[in-house]
Design a protein around this motif. Structure first.
Motif, PDB file in Angstrom:
ATOM      1  N   ASP A  45      -9.773  24.518 -16.243  1.00 12.42           N
ATOM      2  CA  ASP A  45      -8.632  24.650 -16.565  1.00 12.42           C
ATOM      3  C   ASP A  45      -8.170  24.777 -18.095  1.00 12.42           C
ATOM      4  N   LEU A  64      -1.914  24.091 -15.512  1.00 18.17           N
ATOM      5  CA  LEU A  64      -1.672  23.671 -14.626  1.00 18.17           C
ATOM      6  C   LEU A  64      -2.734  22.896 -13.465  1.00 18.17           C
ATOM      7  N   ASN A  65      -3.787  24.002 -14.001  1.00 20.27           N
ATOM      8  CA  ASN A  65      -4.947  23.606 -11.569  1.00 20.27           C
ATOM      9  C   ASN A  65      -5.830  24.295 -12.214  1.00 20.27           C
ATOM     10  N   CYS A  67      -9.017  27.808 -12.717  1.00 23.11           N
ATOM     11  CA  CYS A  67      -8.424  29.338 -11.725  1.00 23.11           C
ATOM     12  C   CYS A  67      -9.638  29.678 -12.057  1.00 23.11           C
ATOM     13  N   GLN A  88       2.014  30.735 -13.287  1.00 17.46           N
ATOM     14  CA  GLN A  88       2.898  29.349 -13.783  1.00 17.46           C
ATOM     15  C   GLN A  88       3.373  30.486 -15.882  1.00 17.46           C
TER      16      GLN A  88
END
Length: 186
Positions: A45, A64-65, A67, A88
């Protein structure tokens, strides 16, 4: 101008970045985000900025996550939209990420890679093209409302396609894969 390539410094993320997202920011710096890491291909992230003048990398706020290969683009607002699910926004002034409106068809990302590409339209909205397991190939993001809406569908649904806006305002969609490949032509 010189028709030559220059080797620039490696990113700071010591385990590297396989398939990261990359966006040029309004100040000319570059934002690299996410990607898989060596050698187990675990997604990260983390995000870094590259300053062209000093030719140095520096960490910035984490996504936020985790990827891998997030479709991303610089919006007219100066923020970066990254559309790995869920979408995001990155604020270059604060270095922070925040969630924005999610797709109507959340199947736009699948476990292996993202299935779509994005392009910022002349009016500042963003077009996402590509779908896997859905029924409508296109969605449009409006930065003013932070909402997505479905748009018209081409005759052939495909995923992992390339997309670019042409000078006359039309959008060219090329390549990609279909969920049900066409039979070979005899």
């Amino acid at each position: 101008g010189s028709d030559t390539w220059n080797i620039l410094p490696d990113v700071q993320h010591s385990v590297g970045r396989w398939y990261p997202g990359l966006t040029r920011l309004a100040d000319g710096s570059l934002l690299v985000m996410g990607g898989g890491t060596c050698c187990s291909a675990v997604r990260t992230d983390t995000a870094e900025r590259f300053d062209l003048a000093s030719q140095t990398w520096s960490y910035t706020g984490s996504m936020l996550n985790p990827c891998e290969f997030p479709p991303s683009a610089l919006l007219h607002t100066g923020e970066v939209l990254a559309t790995w699910s869920p979408p995001q926004l990155y604020n270059p002034d604060t270095g922070l990420w925040r969630f924005t409106g999610d797709f109507n068809q959340t199947s736009r990302g699948w476990p292996g890679h993202s299935d779509h590409s994005i392009v910022v339209l002349e009016d500042g909205r963003v077009l996402a093209i590509g779908i896997l397991g859905g029924t409508v190939m296109g969605e449009i993001y409006d930065p003013a409302t932070e909402l997505w809406s479905l748009t018209s569908n081409p005759g052939l649904l495909r995923f992992q396609t390339e997309v670019v806006q042409l000078p006359d305002g039309r959008v060219f969609v090329g390549g990609g894969e279909t969920e049900d490949p066409l039979p070979p032509v005899s």
